[in-house]
Design a protein around this motif. Structure first.
Motif, PDB file in Angstrom:
ATOM      1  N   ALA A 193      58.541   1.344  25.622  1.00 26.87           N
ATOM      2  CA  ALA A 193      57.930   0.873  24.492  1.00 26.87           C
ATOM      3  C   ALA A 193      56.341   1.231  24.437  1.00 26.87           C
ATOM      4  N   LEU A 194      55.756   1.146  25.655  1.00 31.27           N
ATOM      5  CA  LEU A 194      54.520   1.509  25.999  1.00 31.27           C
ATOM      6  C   LEU A 194      54.161   2.960  25.519  1.00 31.27           C
ATOM      7  N   ALA A 195      55.241   4.053  26.232  1.00 29.80           N
ATOM      8  CA  ALA A 195      55.151   5.211  26.035  1.00 29.80           C
ATOM      9  C   ALA A 195      55.055   5.390  24.442  1.00 29.80           C
ATOM     10  N   GLU A 196      55.697   4.777  23.753  1.00 27.13           N
ATOM     11  CA  GLU A 196      55.679   5.043  22.159  1.00 27.13           C
ATOM     12  C   GLU A 196      54.477   4.641  21.654  1.00 27.13           C
ATOM     13  N   ALA A 210      50.252  10.497  31.977  1.00 24.18           N
ATOM     14  CA  ALA A 210      51.770  10.419  32.241  1.00 24.18           C
ATOM     15  C   ALA A 210      52.080   8.897  32.730  1.00 24.18           C
ATOM     16  N   PRO A 211      53.038   8.431  32.125  1.00 23.97           N
ATOM     17  CA  PRO A 211      53.839   7.143  32.543  1.00 23.97           C
ATOM     18  C   PRO A 211      54.628   7.131  33.478  1.00 23.97           C
ATOM     19  N   TYR A 212      54.492   5.740  34.147  1.00 17.51           N
ATOM     20  CA  TYR A 212      55.394   5.601  35.470  1.00 17.51           C
ATOM     21  C   TYR A 212      55.761   4.004  35.374  1.00 17.51           C
ATOM     22  N   SER A 213      57.016   3.842  36.049  1.00 17.80           N
ATOM     23  CA  SER A 213      57.448   2.508  36.017  1.00 17.80           C
ATOM     24  C   SER A 213      58.087   2.019  37.394  1.00 17.80           C
ATOM     25  N   SER A 214      57.780   0.756  37.889  1.00 17.44           N
ATOM     26  CA  SER A 214      58.315   0.509  39.246  1.00 17.44           C
ATOM     27  C   SER A 214      58.207  -0.919  39.278  1.00 17.44           C
ATOM     28  N   LYS A 215      59.344  -1.774  39.697  1.00 18.43           N
ATOM     29  CA  LYS A 215      59.470  -3.182  40.088  1.00 18.43           C
ATOM     30  C   LYS A 215      58.618  -3.857  38.790  1.00 18.43           C
ATOM     31  N   LEU A 220      50.180   3.975  33.726  1.00 20.45           N
ATOM     32  CA  LEU A 220      49.820   5.264  33.031  1.00 20.45           C
ATOM     33  C   LEU A 220      48.825   5.908  33.863  1.00 20.45           C
ATOM     34  N   ARG A 221      49.043   7.055  34.480  1.00 20.06           N
ATOM     35  CA  ARG A 221      47.928   7.985  35.062  1.00 20.06           C
ATOM     36  C   ARG A 221      47.303   8.771  34.355  1.00 20.06           C
ATOM     37  N   VAL A 222      46.051   8.567  34.194  1.00 18.95           N
ATOM     38  CA  VAL A 222      45.084   9.395  33.434  1.00 18.95           C
ATOM     39  C   VAL A 222      44.369  10.467  34.531  1.00 18.95           C
ATOM     40  N   SER A 223      44.454  11.712  34.368  1.00 19.48           N
ATOM     41  CA  SER A 223      43.845  12.660  35.355  1.00 19.48           C
ATOM     42  C   SER A 223      43.101  13.590  34.569  1.00 19.48           C
ATOM     43  N   ALA A 224      41.810  14.046  35.204  1.00 21.66           N
ATOM     44  CA  ALA A 224      40.985  14.841  34.545  1.00 21.66           C
ATOM     45  C   ALA A 224      40.765  16.130  35.751  1.00 21.66           C
TER      46      ALA A 224
END
Length: 415
Positions: A193-196, A210-215, A220-224
């Motif tokens: 739902a969040l990715a959408e 990039a999205p991740y999910s755990s427990k 959302l990792r935002v990298s620059a």
């Protein structure tokens, strides 16, 4: 230009120890702006290690090895690397001297097997080990390829990386750019739902998202990538704000934040206090809160009411309601929250009652059914029902219950 991490050790393949070295090195490479696309774990076998070197040396310019540098027969990393590139091993007297000195300092005598640690490929530089006996190497066996070796002991490897490897990499012109990341955290929303919701941001070139999910938690990792951390932060800031606006209350914090730490800061800021009443979580909620240093400012304590007699005797739960509705019910959750709030004289009372399993479930009250009760100022009391599912297992159901209870309080404090 990229790096590859190669961790050597059969104990890693068997799962006997956690491969924390790979995580550390990955984070360090990102901080230097050095991309790496592969990590390999291989056992203490020279044939398979050579196969790994063959593949890795064709797709990366920096190979970083950890493990296999000790004095025992299965420590084969250095000699296997030398053999692969056709270089003889040479014994370094300075290494022998260093190992001998360290043994004397520890009141021990160096054994003959330790001389093996003084053998390094001809032409390689010693990568000093200030705390242990096994040195590493920095070696460029051919143009465009640099090899680092480190012992598998994390504390030794960290020190060697910071003291010697990082300065060497920077002297070679690497690390001119850095990769800086922010980890945005969400609770109460599914990853899909969040990715959408944030789909347009998932294809950005710089910064990347990039999205991740755990427990139960979504990240959302935002990298620059930029010349400095401040420049990277400037790239991330507008994207982070836009994502927070889209997520609303589902966003709870970033980086090292936990639901418990965020709730704690909200309580501290409001000058309010909390007590908890737990059944199926058995103290897990209180543990999450007390893991935060300084939590005594706002968390006054809790009651683990595992048996119904404790619910009635200490929390004031109505015995007739228990008999009629059962311990796992909305009315009992509400009475537990109100009871602990009253007994401990806190601003808020938070309760959990449920069926964590794997036994105890029925057709009407299956494993994974959990009620959260929340009692606040002005005698406001409410409850929330959740179905976490039997397939998730007892430990995860308890974890989800505690975090979800805290998340309900977080949202209430923000409204």
């Amino acid at each position: 230009m990229s790096a590859e991490i190669i961790c050597v050790g059969t104990e890693l393949l068997l799962g006997d120890i956690l491969n924390s070295n790979a995580q550390y090195l990955a984070q360090q490479l990102a901080g230097l702006g050095i991309p790496h696309y592969y990590q390999t774990v291989v056992g203490d076998n020279p044939t398979r290690l050579k196969q790994v070197i063959e593949i890795a040396s064709q797709r990366a310019e920096i190979l970083i090895f950890t493990g296999g540098l000790g004095p025992t027969p299965d420590d084969l990393t250095c000699e296997t690397i030398a053999d692969f590139f056709g270089a003889p091993l040479v014994e370094r007297p300075d290494i022998i001297e260093d190992i001998t000195k360290k043994y004397v300092q520890r009141g021990r005598v160096m054994t003959a097997s330790n001389r093996k640690q003084a053998l390094i490929p001809q032409g390689a530089e010693v990568l000093p080990n200030p705390t242990g006996t096994a040195p590493g190497i920095i070696w460029q066996p051919r143009s465009g390829l640099t090899i680092f070796t480190f012992p598998g002991v994390p504390s030794e490897m960290y020190r060697m990386w910071e003291d010697t490897a990082v300065p060497f990499l920077k002297s070679q012109g690497w690390g001119k750019e850095i990769i800086y990341s922010r980890m945005l955290k969400f609770w109460g929303v599914a990853e899909s739902a969040l990715a959408e919701k944030v789909a347009p941001y998932l294809n950005l070139p710089n910064p990347t998202v990039a999205p991740y999910s755990s427990k139960g938690e979504v990240k959302l990792r935002v990298s620059a990538k930029a010349a400095s951390q401040s420049q990277a932060q400037d790239l991330i800031a507008p994207i982070e704000k836009q994502i927070k606006d889209i997520a609303g209350l589902d966003y709870y914090g970033a980086d090292n934040d936990t639901v418990a730490s965020v709730v704690g800061e909200l309580l501290r800021g409001a000058g309010e206090t909390l007590s908890v009443a737990e059944s199926c979580t058995g103290g897990g909620l209180g543990q999450m809160l007390t893991e935060i240093s300084g939590s005594s400012d706002y968390f006054w304590g809790g009651i683990i009411s595992y048996d119904n007699s404790v619910k009635v005797g200490l929390l004031g739960v109505n015995s007739q309601d228990l008999a009629k509705y059962g311990a796992v019910s909305s009315i009992v959750a509400e009475q537990m929250a109100a009871g602990v709030r009253s007994r401990l004289s806190t601003t808020w009372g938070l309760s959990i009652t449920g069926i964590a399993g794997p036994t105890g479930g029925t057709e009407t009250k299956p494993v994974g059914l959990v009620y959260v009760g929340l009692a606040g100022p002005n005698e406001q009391v409410q409850s929330f029902e959740y179905h976490f599912g039997a397939g998730r297992g007892r430990s995860l159901i308890r974890h989800l219950s505690a975090c979800t209870a805290l998340d309900n309080l977080r949202r209430k404090l923000l409204i």
